[in-house]
Design a protein around this motif. Sequence first.
Motif, PDB file in Angstrom:
ATOM      1  N   TYR A 136       0.688  -1.252  -0.094  1.00 29.76           N
ATOM      2  CA  TYR A 136      -0.008   0.126  -0.040  1.00 29.76           C
ATOM      3  C   TYR A 136       0.826   1.304   0.265  1.00 29.76           C
ATOM      4  O   TYR A 136       1.615   1.490   0.850  1.00 29.76           O
ATOM      5  N   GLN A 138       3.267   2.092  -1.937  1.00 27.48           N
ATOM      6  CA  GLN A 138       4.797   1.992  -1.942  1.00 27.48           C
ATOM      7  C   GLN A 138       5.214   2.396  -3.332  1.00 27.48           C
ATOM      8  O   GLN A 138       4.256   2.269  -4.300  1.00 27.48           O
ATOM      9  N   GLU A 142      10.060  -0.175  -4.001  1.00 26.91           N
ATOM     10  CA  GLU A 142      10.060  -0.679  -2.569  1.00 26.91           C
ATOM     11  C   GLU A 142       9.286  -2.012  -2.539  1.00 26.91           C
ATOM     12  O   GLU A 142       9.502  -2.678  -1.422  1.00 26.91           O
ATOM     13  N   ARG A 144       8.235  -5.730  -2.115  1.00 18.35           N
ATOM     14  CA  ARG A 144       8.730  -6.967  -1.969  1.00 18.35           C
ATOM     15  C   ARG A 144       9.261  -7.583  -2.891  1.00 18.35           C
ATOM     16  O   ARG A 144      10.254  -7.968  -3.037  1.00 18.35           O
ATOM     17  N   THR A 178       3.001  -1.632   5.269  1.00 28.20           N
ATOM     18  CA  THR A 178       3.659  -0.408   5.024  1.00 28.20           C
ATOM     19  C   THR A 178       3.104   0.499   6.095  1.00 28.20           C
ATOM     20  O   THR A 178       2.068   0.415   6.863  1.00 28.20           O
TER      21      THR A 178
END
Length: 288
Positions: A136, A138, A142, A144, A178
């Motif tokens: 959320y 990001q 960033e 993953r 996040t």
Amino acid sequence: MPDGARIDGPLLDGAAWRARQRAHEARVDAWLAPHLARRRAGRKHPVEDFLFTYYSHRPAQLRRWHPGAGVVLADADVADFGRDYRAGPAGVTLDTAAVRARRAESIAWIRELLARTAGRPGQFGCFGMHEWAMVYRQRAEEVRHNAWPLRLRPERIAGTVEENRVRCSHFDAYRFFTAPARPLNLLTPTRERQPELEQPGCLHANMDLYKWAYKLSPLVPSELVADCFELAREIRTLDMRASPYDLAELGYPPVRVETAAGRAAYAAAQRGFADRAAALRARLLSAI
């Protein structure tokens, strides 16, 4: 066996326990071989590798067979089973008292968590939003699993999270949210509150049965650890199919939880996993 020799528990002759050992190893090898091949080649898989990278149980540990507490293995060498085993007149058996004494605090904590989780009703309204909350707001760099594309644009992902009221009860999922997503969650899970909040509908709580099973090893039979691994592997598949990642290229069609039909499909699968997890949770509690 000498006349009058005491047997501590069920006695397995050499043929019986070696057959169980071979069957366990063959079952586990089918899971391990692709993972180890990818590891040697330096390739990663966001679904299949998760249980080997997120959890601390090593492949060799998963493959190693233990009969569980109270079982006596005839025609066995104590040196083949490790420090927790002892030799007796009838055969080799686990020194259950020593293992329990050494791990008393951990066993008690696991038992409380499993029992309290089993005693609650399952909740089936989260719709897998935990994976969405992990990306959320990001930036692309960033994310993953940024080797794989997202199915939706960032603004649509954010809107889906905001519209569906995130209600994650699992600390080890929540801790990867996040920073902007955390205040949106209806709960604030912590490690200390885990026995208070964990509930049997949660995909991650049911996936974690694998963790509790291997942490109880060698007190529980390796077949039970493998059963928990198998369930966790299937749960992880649903987890990522319902995520905002596009993994169709890997053979995982999405469960589109951003739609009403997708949410219904997710909840139905979640209930099925909860039923299977309840049986495994009961077996772990019985073993404890």
